[in-house]
Design a protein around this motif. Sequence first.
Motif, PDB file in Angstrom:
ATOM      1  N   ASP A 199       1.481   1.926  -8.171  1.00 33.56           N
ATOM      2  CA  ASP A 199       0.580   2.910  -8.779  1.00 33.56           C
ATOM      3  C   ASP A 199       1.176   4.311  -8.684  1.00 33.56           C
ATOM      4  O   ASP A 199       1.120   5.082  -9.638  1.00 33.56           O
ATOM      5  CB  ASP A 199      -0.788   2.927  -8.085  1.00 33.56           C
ATOM      6  CG  ASP A 199      -1.581   1.657  -8.254  1.00 33.56           C
ATOM      7  OD1 ASP A 199      -1.322   0.887  -9.202  1.00 33.56           O
ATOM      8  OD2 ASP A 199      -2.488   1.445  -7.419  1.00 33.56           O
ATOM      9  N   GLN A 239      -5.852   7.861  -3.281  1.00 30.74           N
ATOM     10  CA  GLN A 239      -6.759   6.958  -3.983  1.00 30.74           C
ATOM     11  C   GLN A 239      -7.949   7.729  -4.558  1.00 30.74           C
ATOM     12  O   GLN A 239      -8.327   7.523  -5.713  1.00 30.74           O
ATOM     13  CB  GLN A 239      -7.249   5.849  -3.059  1.00 30.74           C
ATOM     14  CG  GLN A 239      -8.138   4.852  -3.772  1.00 30.74           C
ATOM     15  CD  GLN A 239      -8.533   3.684  -2.893  1.00 30.74           C
ATOM     16  OE1 GLN A 239      -8.208   3.640  -1.711  1.00 30.74           O
ATOM     17  NE2 GLN A 239      -9.227   2.738  -3.481  1.00 30.74           N
ATOM     18  N   GLU A 240      -8.509   8.626  -3.763  1.00 33.69           N
ATOM     19  CA  GLU A 240      -9.651   9.411  -4.235  1.00 33.69           C
ATOM     20  C   GLU A 240      -9.276  10.310  -5.412  1.00 33.69           C
ATOM     21  O   GLU A 240     -10.021  10.415  -6.379  1.00 33.69           O
ATOM     22  CB  GLU A 240     -10.193  10.287  -3.101  1.00 33.69           C
ATOM     23  CG  GLU A 240     -10.924   9.526  -2.025  1.00 33.69           C
ATOM     24  CD  GLU A 240     -11.348  10.435  -0.872  1.00 33.69           C
ATOM     25  OE1 GLU A 240     -11.494  11.656  -1.082  1.00 33.69           O
ATOM     26  OE2 GLU A 240     -11.512   9.913   0.239  1.00 33.69           O
ATOM     27  N   PRO A 253       0.826  -1.210   0.000  1.00 35.64           N
ATOM     28  CA  PRO A 253       0.000   0.000   0.000  1.00 35.64           C
ATOM     29  C   PRO A 253       0.859   1.257   0.000  1.00 35.64           C
ATOM     30  O   PRO A 253       1.960   1.283   0.552  1.00 35.64           O
ATOM     31  CB  PRO A 253      -0.815  -0.122   1.288  1.00 35.64           C
ATOM     32  CG  PRO A 253      -0.020  -1.013   2.168  1.00 35.64           C
ATOM     33  CD  PRO A 253       0.718  -1.949   1.261  1.00 35.64           C
ATOM     34  N   GLY A 263      -2.956   8.195   2.039  1.00 32.85           N
ATOM     35  CA  GLY A 263      -3.222   7.111   1.091  1.00 32.85           C
ATOM     36  C   GLY A 263      -4.650   7.150   0.579  1.00 32.85           C
ATOM     37  O   GLY A 263      -4.898   6.947  -0.609  1.00 32.85           O
ATOM     38  N   GLU A 264      -5.582   7.422   1.482  1.00 35.36           N
ATOM     39  CA  GLU A 264      -6.990   7.530   1.075  1.00 35.36           C
ATOM     40  C   GLU A 264      -7.189   8.690   0.109  1.00 35.36           C
ATOM     41  O   GLU A 264      -7.908   8.570  -0.890  1.00 35.36           O
ATOM     42  CB  GLU A 264      -7.880   7.724   2.303  1.00 35.36           C
ATOM     43  CG  GLU A 264      -7.969   6.520   3.201  1.00 35.36           C
ATOM     44  CD  GLU A 264      -8.693   6.816   4.520  1.00 35.36           C
ATOM     45  OE1 GLU A 264      -9.318   7.898   4.632  1.00 35.36           O
ATOM     46  OE2 GLU A 264      -8.620   5.973   5.428  1.00 35.36           O
ATOM     47  N   GLY A 322      -6.551   7.571  -7.969  1.00 31.01           N
ATOM     48  CA  GLY A 322      -6.695   6.125  -8.119  1.00 31.01           C
ATOM     49  C   GLY A 322      -5.459   5.352  -7.677  1.00 31.01           C
ATOM     50  O   GLY A 322      -5.286   4.196  -8.030  1.00 31.01           O
ATOM     51  N   VAL A 323      -4.602   5.996  -6.889  1.00 36.44           N
ATOM     52  CA  VAL A 323      -3.364   5.376  -6.412  1.00 36.44           C
ATOM     53  C   VAL A 323      -3.672   4.545  -5.168  1.00 36.44           C
ATOM     54  O   VAL A 323      -4.183   5.063  -4.183  1.00 36.44           O
ATOM     55  CB  VAL A 323      -2.308   6.450  -6.089  1.00 36.44           C
ATOM     56  CG1 VAL A 323      -1.113   5.844  -5.377  1.00 36.44           C
ATOM     57  CG2 VAL A 323      -1.873   7.160  -7.355  1.00 36.44           C
ATOM     58  N   VAL A 324      -3.361   3.254  -5.244  1.00 39.66           N
ATOM     59  CA  VAL A 324      -3.584   2.352  -4.116  1.00 39.66           C
ATOM     60  C   VAL A 324      -2.259   1.771  -3.625  1.00 39.66           C
ATOM     61  O   VAL A 324      -2.045   1.624  -2.430  1.00 39.66           O
ATOM     62  CB  VAL A 324      -4.555   1.209  -4.511  1.00 39.66           C
ATOM     63  CG1 VAL A 324      -4.737   0.220  -3.372  1.00 39.66           C
ATOM     64  CG2 VAL A 324      -5.891   1.775  -4.947  1.00 39.66           C
ATOM     65  N   THR A 325      -1.372   1.466  -4.557  1.00 43.88           N
ATOM     66  CA  THR A 325      -0.109   0.819  -4.202  1.00 43.88           C
ATOM     67  C   THR A 325       1.077   1.727  -4.523  1.00 43.88           C
ATOM     68  O   THR A 325       0.954   2.723  -5.237  1.00 43.88           O
ATOM     69  CB  THR A 325       0.069  -0.493  -4.988  1.00 43.88           C
ATOM     70  OG1 THR A 325       0.235  -0.176  -6.378  1.00 43.88           O
ATOM     71  CG2 THR A 325      -1.106  -1.433  -4.794  1.00 43.88           C
TER      72      THR A 325
END
Length: 50
Positions: A29, A19-20, A3, A15-16, A23-26
């Motif tokens: 990414d 992602q929002e 992550p 991190g959240e 679109g990055v999760v890892t």
Amino acid sequence: MVPVSASKGVSDKDGELLQEAFGVVTVADLAELKYARWAQALAALAPSAK
């Protein structure tokens, strides 16, 4: 799959938000994110400060 929050200085909340927004999760990414790639290219082109 590692992550993005495992990166130094990136909290779970950061991190959240990544992602929002992108679109990055890892970590992978994040490395493939176009803005990160642009920064890498600019850094490679910049003259080194010695």
